[in-house]
Scaffold this active site. Structure first.
Site, PDB file in Angstrom:
ATOM      1  N   GLY A  13      -4.553  10.981  16.183  1.00 30.92           N
ATOM      2  CA  GLY A  13      -4.045  12.238  15.639  1.00 30.92           C
ATOM      3  C   GLY A  13      -3.127  12.907  16.637  1.00 30.92           C
ATOM      4  O   GLY A  13      -3.151  12.592  17.834  1.00 30.92           O
ATOM      5  N   ASP A  14      -2.316  13.817  16.129  1.00 31.91           N
ATOM      6  CA  ASP A  14      -1.397  14.542  17.018  1.00 31.91           C
ATOM      7  C   ASP A  14      -2.130  15.666  17.716  1.00 31.91           C
ATOM      8  O   ASP A  14      -2.936  16.371  17.102  1.00 31.91           O
ATOM      9  CB  ASP A  14      -0.213  15.091  16.222  1.00 31.91           C
ATOM     10  CG  ASP A  14       0.812  13.996  15.952  1.00 31.91           C
ATOM     11  OD1 ASP A  14       1.012  13.150  16.854  1.00 31.91           O
ATOM     12  OD2 ASP A  14       1.386  13.981  14.852  1.00 31.91           O
ATOM     13  N   GLU A  31       1.045   5.532   0.821  1.00 30.96           N
ATOM     14  CA  GLU A  31       0.385   6.630   1.541  1.00 30.96           C
ATOM     15  C   GLU A  31       0.668   7.974   0.874  1.00 30.96           C
ATOM     16  O   GLU A  31       1.792   8.259   0.480  1.00 30.96           O
ATOM     17  CB  GLU A  31       0.901   6.646   2.987  1.00 30.96           C
ATOM     18  CG  GLU A  31       0.266   7.717   3.845  1.00 30.96           C
ATOM     19  CD  GLU A  31       0.640   7.567   5.307  1.00 30.96           C
ATOM     20  OE1 GLU A  31       0.526   6.440   5.859  1.00 30.96           O
ATOM     21  OE2 GLU A  31       1.060   8.579   5.903  1.00 30.96           O
ATOM     22  N   PHE A  70      11.708  14.912  11.122  1.00 27.40           N
ATOM     23  CA  PHE A  70      10.471  14.160  11.258  1.00 27.40           C
ATOM     24  C   PHE A  70      10.649  13.013  12.260  1.00 27.40           C
ATOM     25  O   PHE A  70       9.761  12.726  13.073  1.00 27.40           O
ATOM     26  CB  PHE A  70      10.065  13.640   9.877  1.00 27.40           C
ATOM     27  CG  PHE A  70       8.646  13.206   9.801  1.00 27.40           C
ATOM     28  CD1 PHE A  70       7.634  14.069  10.169  1.00 27.40           C
ATOM     29  CD2 PHE A  70       8.313  11.932   9.386  1.00 27.40           C
ATOM     30  CE1 PHE A  70       6.307  13.661  10.121  1.00 27.40           C
ATOM     31  CE2 PHE A  70       6.996  11.511   9.331  1.00 27.40           C
ATOM     32  CZ  PHE A  70       5.992  12.386   9.704  1.00 27.40           C
ATOM     33  N   HIS A 121       3.896  -0.894   3.660  1.00 24.91           N
ATOM     34  CA  HIS A 121       3.122   0.335   3.473  1.00 24.91           C
ATOM     35  C   HIS A 121       4.139   1.461   3.259  1.00 24.91           C
ATOM     36  O   HIS A 121       4.912   1.788   4.168  1.00 24.91           O
ATOM     37  CB  HIS A 121       2.276   0.601   4.726  1.00 24.91           C
ATOM     38  CG  HIS A 121       1.455   1.851   4.663  1.00 24.91           C
ATOM     39  ND1 HIS A 121       0.237   1.919   4.016  1.00 24.91           N
ATOM     40  CD2 HIS A 121       1.668   3.094   5.178  1.00 24.91           C
ATOM     41  CE1 HIS A 121      -0.275   3.141   4.144  1.00 24.91           C
ATOM     42  NE2 HIS A 121       0.587   3.876   4.832  1.00 24.91           N
ATOM     43  N   SER A 180       0.859  -1.190   0.000  1.00 23.54           N
ATOM     44  CA  SER A 180       0.000   0.000   0.000  1.00 23.54           C
ATOM     45  C   SER A 180       0.893   1.237   0.000  1.00 23.54           C
ATOM     46  O   SER A 180       2.059   1.165   0.393  1.00 23.54           O
ATOM     47  CB  SER A 180      -0.939  -0.002   1.211  1.00 23.54           C
ATOM     48  OG  SER A 180      -0.225  -0.257   2.393  1.00 23.54           O
ATOM     49  N   LYS A 239      -6.725  -1.218  21.037  1.00 19.68           N
ATOM     50  CA  LYS A 239      -7.235  -0.899  19.696  1.00 19.68           C
ATOM     51  C   LYS A 239      -7.644  -2.181  18.975  1.00 19.68           C
ATOM     52  O   LYS A 239      -8.647  -2.212  18.267  1.00 19.68           O
ATOM     53  CB  LYS A 239      -6.159  -0.148  18.887  1.00 19.68           C
ATOM     54  CG  LYS A 239      -5.814   1.201  19.479  1.00 19.68           C
ATOM     55  CD  LYS A 239      -5.016   2.082  18.533  1.00 19.68           C
ATOM     56  CE  LYS A 239      -3.547   1.870  18.575  1.00 19.68           C
ATOM     57  NZ  LYS A 239      -2.779   2.946  17.935  1.00 19.68           N
TER      58      LYS A 239
HETATM   59  P1  FAD Z   1      -3.368   6.205  20.249  1.00 18.13           P
HETATM   60  O1  FAD Z   1      -3.314   4.787  19.864  1.00 18.13           O
HETATM   61  O2  FAD Z   1      -4.624   6.715  20.866  1.00 18.13           O
HETATM   62  O3  FAD Z   1      -2.145   6.467  21.258  1.00 18.13           O
HETATM   63  C1  FAD Z   1      -1.684   7.781  21.523  1.00 18.13           C
HETATM   64  C2  FAD Z   1      -0.896   7.806  22.836  1.00 18.13           C
HETATM   65  O4  FAD Z   1      -1.809   7.656  23.910  1.00 18.13           O
HETATM   66  C3  FAD Z   1       0.120   6.668  22.985  1.00 18.13           C
HETATM   67  O5  FAD Z   1       1.217   7.154  23.706  1.00 18.13           O
HETATM   68  C4  FAD Z   1      -0.636   5.634  23.815  1.00 18.13           C
HETATM   69  O6  FAD Z   1       0.242   4.808  24.572  1.00 18.13           O
HETATM   70  C5  FAD Z   1      -1.503   6.524  24.695  1.00 18.13           C
HETATM   71  N1  FAD Z   1      -2.805   5.915  25.039  1.00 18.13           N
HETATM   72  C6  FAD Z   1      -3.636   5.237  24.226  1.00 18.13           C
HETATM   73  N2  FAD Z   1      -4.749   4.864  24.892  1.00 18.13           N
HETATM   74  C7  FAD Z   1      -4.615   5.327  26.164  1.00 18.13           C
HETATM   75  C8  FAD Z   1      -5.430   5.272  27.331  1.00 18.13           C
HETATM   76  N3  FAD Z   1      -6.608   4.647  27.336  1.00 18.13           N
HETATM   77  N4  FAD Z   1      -4.973   5.874  28.467  1.00 18.13           N
HETATM   78  C9  FAD Z   1      -3.774   6.506  28.485  1.00 18.13           C
HETATM   79  N5  FAD Z   1      -2.959   6.582  27.403  1.00 18.13           N
HETATM   80  C10 FAD Z   1      -3.369   6.010  26.261  1.00 18.13           C
HETATM   81  N6  FAD Z   1      -1.540  11.636  12.292  1.00 18.13           N
HETATM   82  C11 FAD Z   1      -2.426  12.476  11.721  1.00 18.13           C
HETATM   83  O7  FAD Z   1      -2.700  13.540  12.277  1.00 18.13           O
HETATM   84  N7  FAD Z   1      -3.025  12.177  10.519  1.00 18.13           N
HETATM   85  C12 FAD Z   1      -2.765  11.010   9.876  1.00 18.13           C
HETATM   86  O8  FAD Z   1      -3.317  10.763   8.819  1.00 18.13           O
HETATM   87  C13 FAD Z   1      -1.839  10.090  10.474  1.00 18.13           C
HETATM   88  N8  FAD Z   1      -1.565   8.907   9.884  1.00 18.13           N
HETATM   89  C14 FAD Z   1      -0.741   8.011  10.519  1.00 18.13           C
HETATM   90  C15 FAD Z   1      -0.537   6.753   9.945  1.00 18.13           C
HETATM   91  C16 FAD Z   1       0.281   5.816  10.558  1.00 18.13           C
HETATM   92  C17 FAD Z   1       0.467   4.456   9.922  1.00 18.13           C
HETATM   93  C18 FAD Z   1       0.943   6.142  11.774  1.00 18.13           C
HETATM   94  C19 FAD Z   1       1.857   5.149  12.441  1.00 18.13           C
HETATM   95  C20 FAD Z   1       0.753   7.402  12.354  1.00 18.13           C
HETATM   96  C21 FAD Z   1      -0.095   8.343  11.747  1.00 18.13           C
HETATM   97  N9  FAD Z   1      -0.360   9.584  12.309  1.00 18.13           N
HETATM   98  C22 FAD Z   1      -1.239  10.456  11.702  1.00 18.13           C
HETATM   99  C23 FAD Z   1       0.293   9.988  13.562  1.00 18.13           C
HETATM  100  C24 FAD Z   1      -0.594   9.706  14.792  1.00 18.13           C
HETATM  101  O9  FAD Z   1      -1.793  10.413  14.702  1.00 18.13           O
HETATM  102  C25 FAD Z   1       0.178  10.147  16.018  1.00 18.13           C
HETATM  103  O10 FAD Z   1       1.266   9.278  16.251  1.00 18.13           O
HETATM  104  C26 FAD Z   1      -0.655  10.357  17.264  1.00 18.13           C
HETATM  105  O11 FAD Z   1       0.144  11.061  18.209  1.00 18.13           O
HETATM  106  C27 FAD Z   1      -1.140   9.076  17.923  1.00 18.13           C
HETATM  107  O12 FAD Z   1      -2.121   8.477  17.201  1.00 18.13           O
HETATM  108  P2  FAD Z   1      -2.553   6.957  17.540  1.00 18.13           P
HETATM  109  O13 FAD Z   1      -3.682   6.631  16.696  1.00 18.13           O
HETATM  110  O14 FAD Z   1      -1.377   6.074  17.523  1.00 18.13           O
HETATM  111  O15 FAD Z   1      -3.040   7.179  19.060  1.00 18.13           O
END
Ligand code: FAD
Length: 273
Positions: free
Chosen positions: A96-97, A5, A204, A254, A3, A153
């Site tokens: 998301g960040d 991106e 980055f 990917h 895939s 997740k």
């Molecule tokens: P989560 O899985 O929610 O985790 C975020 C943080 O919170 C981690 O440190 C985790 O340990 C902690 N956490 C999770 N659940 C809990 C809980 N219940 N209690 C306490 N702590 C918890 N960003 C964008 O903005 N747009 C994009 O399109 C995008 N695409 C991406 C694609 C890929 C393949 C990857 C790897 C990253 C991408 N990102 C993108 C970056 C991502 O959004 C960031 O890394 C963001 O900071 C975390 O997202 P996540 O979904 O991993 O979050």
């Protein structure tokens, strides 16, 4: 499965270039799908949807990223319905960040909550990919808690995961071992970042917590004024990584294409597995 991106370009010229990239990759790499990243906030969110529509016109599978930061449940629901009506059936689902001003106005706090929300509201319509971090998420408190959150997740309904990029294959191996130990059997696809520019890669990587091993960093620094050698070295490093990952049994690759054709195509042509 391969895939690729993309990110939504900011300009018309960028959009034209992206459509040309899609056409070029359709001919060579022929990925199973193209994913399109998602930015928090109104205009970037809309841009993802617009770019998804444009890319769909080529008949390819398009997989939008969707994040919960800064979005209400209603906004997420509306977007999901739009994707369903466009025939989209897979999503990369993220938290998301958090914006630099710390303002998170969203109703869902973590990606696991977004996965649950998508399952509650749209059932099994979407295949859901989530993010995985073999070198740990930068905000994670401990490696164990980060892995627990990844597991949440999966338990919430993720079908697959795509990793943050890495250049240290042992981190991926360890992550897979941890998954096996916890009976997590979803495919974990390695995210591959081609190496074409040292400064932007270093910047980055610092931000997202991906390590550039010293032996790679030192060589890239040494090639700072020699683009051809840097490209050749970067291609060699990433090709070896990809071949080793596939030999190891990785379910696919990917590519973080950065909307460019050449680097991804060059790696793909060098794959031997
Ligand atoms: P989560 O899985 O929610 O985790 C975020 C943080 O919170 C981690 O440190 C985790 O340990 C902690 N956490 C999770 N659940 C809990 C809980 N219940 N209690 C306490 N702590 C918890 N960003 C964008 O903005 N747009 C994009 O399109 C995008 N695409 C991406 C694609 C890929 C393949 C990857 C790897 C990253 C991408 N990102 C993108 C970056 C991502 O959004 C960031 O890394 C963001 O900071 C975390 O997202 P996540 O979904 O991993 O979050």
């Amino acid at each position: 499965m391969i895939s690729c991106e993309f990110f939504p370009p900011r300009t018309e010229a960028g959009v034209e270039k992206l459509l040309a990239t899609q056409q070029a990759l359709d001919v060579t790499v022929k990925p199973a799908y193209y994913s399109v990243t998602f930015g928090a906030g109104g205009t970037t969110r809309d841009r993802t949807l617009e770019v998804v529509k444009l890319l769909l016109a080529n008949g390819d599978n398009i997989v939008p990223h969707i994040s919960c930061i800064g979005s209400s449940k209603q906004q997420i629901s509306d977007l999901l319905q739009q994707y369903i009506s466009l025939g989209v059936d897979r999503l990369v689902t993220l938290r998301g960040d958090i914006p630099e001003d710390g303002d998170n106005t969203g109703e869902l706090s973590y990606a696991s909550e977004l996965v649950s929300f998508i399952r509650e509201t749209t059932g099994n319509h979407f295949k859901i990919e989530v993010a995985a971090y073999p070198e740990y998420h930068p905000e994670s408190v401990t490696p164990q808690s980060d892995f627990e959150h990844f597991k949440q997740k999966v338990d919430s309904g993720a079908d697959g995961a795509i990793t943050q990029y890495f250049y240290n294959i042992d981190a991926y191996k360890r992550f897979i071992d941890n998954c096996l130990a916890e009976n997590i059997s979803i495919p974990i696809t390695p995210g591959i970042m081609p190496i074409t520019n040292y400064e932007s890669l270093a910047r980055f990587s610092d931000a997202c917590g991906a390590e550039i091993p010293r032996w790679i960093r030192k060589q890239l620094e040494a090639y700072a004024d020699d683009k051809d050698s840097l490209h050749a070295f970067g291609l060699d490093v990433t090709t070896n990584l990809c071949n080793q990952l596939l030999e190891l049994g990785a379910p696919g690759l990917h590519f973080y294409t950065l909307n460019q054709t050449d680097a991804t195509t060059a790696i793909w042509k060098n794959l031997t597995v």
